[in-house]
Design an enzyme around this catalytic site. Structure first.
Site, PDB file in Angstrom:
ATOM      1  N   HIS A 184      -5.481   2.005  -6.236  1.00 22.19           N
ATOM      2  CA  HIS A 184      -5.138   0.855  -7.082  1.00 22.19           C
ATOM      3  C   HIS A 184      -3.893   1.120  -7.934  1.00 22.19           C
ATOM      4  O   HIS A 184      -3.326   0.187  -8.519  1.00 22.19           O
ATOM      5  CB  HIS A 184      -6.321   0.495  -7.985  1.00 22.19           C
ATOM      6  CG  HIS A 184      -6.458  -0.977  -8.223  1.00 22.19           C
ATOM      7  ND1 HIS A 184      -5.369  -1.810  -8.373  1.00 22.19           N
ATOM      8  CD2 HIS A 184      -7.556  -1.772  -8.339  1.00 22.19           C
ATOM      9  CE1 HIS A 184      -5.786  -3.046  -8.584  1.00 22.19           C
ATOM     10  NE2 HIS A 184      -7.116  -3.058  -8.557  1.00 22.19           N
ATOM     11  N   ASP A 231      -2.450  -3.485  -5.342  1.00 18.51           N
ATOM     12  CA  ASP A 231      -3.372  -4.379  -6.040  1.00 18.51           C
ATOM     13  C   ASP A 231      -4.362  -4.997  -5.049  1.00 18.51           C
ATOM     14  O   ASP A 231      -4.196  -4.887  -3.818  1.00 18.51           O
ATOM     15  CB  ASP A 231      -2.604  -5.481  -6.766  1.00 18.51           C
ATOM     16  CG  ASP A 231      -1.841  -4.957  -7.971  1.00 18.51           C
ATOM     17  OD1 ASP A 231      -2.291  -3.950  -8.560  1.00 18.51           O
ATOM     18  OD2 ASP A 231      -0.793  -5.535  -8.311  1.00 18.51           O
TER      19      ASP A 231
END
Length: 411
Positions: A383, A387
């Site tokens: 992450h 995204d």
């Protein structure tokens, strides 16, 4: 003059190796290129061939020992020749191995043994290690070293004394023996230890998130059936190979997933897909790399996957083929896994888990409920670099490419 055989350095980053099994024993005649022992790094296992001809005079390390690279492992020369100078710690034992009249083999007195056990008699590091490996009480040995120190030959003497062995066995409480038989302690192999360290580091340092999706596998099942009917090499192409091909093409449109994290602020995107393929082996998980998979045909990917997997399972794969990956695929579908959370292989930013095929229901074009074959995909991504929406778009495009696989092949 005796010659030493050293522990090979199997790869630039390898600092030590673990001895697997000795194929020769002390006293055997050895020729150049005879296999002396097997050894393993944190990624693969190999065979060490002799670089000298003669008699195997002494073995300096035993099965399971971790040995630094380029250190003497054994000595080969003329039968009866002194090879003590070639021992790895020859300098440390020079004083304690000073020439002296060798005492007669000690006769262990059971009454005296009780008094000796647990004493603080000095013992050399080599002697202590040998005693621990042999599972005997070193305090039973009669010291012949300087200042009453127990040295290696004293331990070997006690190892060869049947009475001493009996004393050690009798000294173990019966209850302790019974408890020990209820379990077995297994020391991690080099590969298992590397997997443990890598997975712990991955989960401790990477912000990992997993998406689970599925796609209609009807098209690839039909195509796979056609390939089997053609026969030859094409019959060996699997559903897993088809997924690898689709991944290699889809990743080109999602560069942040075809990348490595250099640090918390820098990502390295790759212009080609070097596809890591997780392989289950008797020694543990290994991940060989298919370099430039995006330039290979489906058949070439299939052959490369099988060849790399075979090398991993046989333990003769080059360390160079176990690094350099930009993205990894792990397939547990054949084991019935419907979804899972694959762990990223650092410094990569993503890994795809391929799951099994299950029957699902949906509303057909005519409004009727119909069954279809759905294959699950589990994507874990970093992450920090990717995204949720971009990761989901990759999975969506990958699913569409697999549902229209023959179209993808034509591009």
């Amino acid at each position: 003059m005796a010659n030493a055989v050293i522990m090979p350095k199997a790869g630039i980053t390898v600092e030590s190796c673990i001895i697997g099994t000795w194929e020769k024993k002390v006293g055997d005649e050895v020729n150049v290129e005879d296999v002396l022992f097997t050894y393993e790094t944190d990624k693969a296992s190999f065979e060490c061939e002799s670089t000298a001809q003669g008699t195997l005079l002494e073995i300096f390390f035993e099965d399971g020992d971790e040995v630094p690279c380029l250190v003497n492992v054994c000595a080969i020369g003329t039968k009866g020749e002194d090879c003590s100078a070639l021992r790895p710690d020859a300098a440390n034992d020079t004083v304690e191995e000073a020439p002296q009249e060798k005492p007669e083999a000690p006769v262990v007195n059971i009454a005296e043994t009780t008094a000796v056990q647990g004493s603080a008699t000095a013992i050399s590091p080599r002697a202590k290690k040998l005693a621990e490996r042999a599972g005997i009480d070193a305090s039973l040995a009669t010291p012949t070293g300087p200042n009453g120190r127990i040295i290696e030959r004293d331990v070997r003497e006690i190892m060869n004394n049947a009475t001493a062995k009996a004393v050690v066995q009798d000294a173990v409480p019966a209850k302790a023996v019974e408890v020990a038989e209820e379990y077995e302690d297994i020391k991690f192999s080099g590969i298992r230890r590397a997997i443990s360290e890598s997975m712990h580091k991955s989960l401790s340092t990477i912000a990992q998130l997993t998406h689970n999706t599925s796609f209609d596998a009807s098209a690839i099942l039909a195509y796979r059936k056609q390939l089997k009917a053609i026969g030859g090499d094409y019959a060996g192409i699997t559903l897993g190979d088809i997924v690898l091909y689709a991944v290699s093409r889809t990743l080109l449109n999602h560069p942040d997933l075809n990348a490595n994290m250099l640090d918390n602020n820098t990502i390295r995107r790759f212009k080609h897909v070097n596809l890591g393929v997780a392989v289950d082996t008797p020694r543990g998980l290994m991940v060989p790399t298919i370099f430039h998979a995006d330039e290979m045909s489906l058949l070439e990917i299939s052959k490369a996957t099988k060849e790399l997997a075979a090398q991993c399972r046989e333990g003769n794969i080059s360390p160079d083929k176990l690094s350099g990956g930009t993205f990894t695929v792990s397939n547990l579908g054949s084991l019935g896994v419907e979804s899972f959370t694959p762990v990223i292989n650092p410094p990569q930013t993503g890994i795809l888990g391929v799951c099994n095929i299950v029957d699902k229901v949906r509303k057909g074009a005519d409004g009727e409920i119909e069954l279809y074959s759905a294959m699950g995909l589990s994507l874990t991504y970093d992450h920090r670099a990717v995204d949720g929406s971009p990761a989901a778009r990759f999975q969506k495009e990958l699913g569409e490419n697999l549902e229209n696989f023959t179209v993808l092949l034509a591009l």
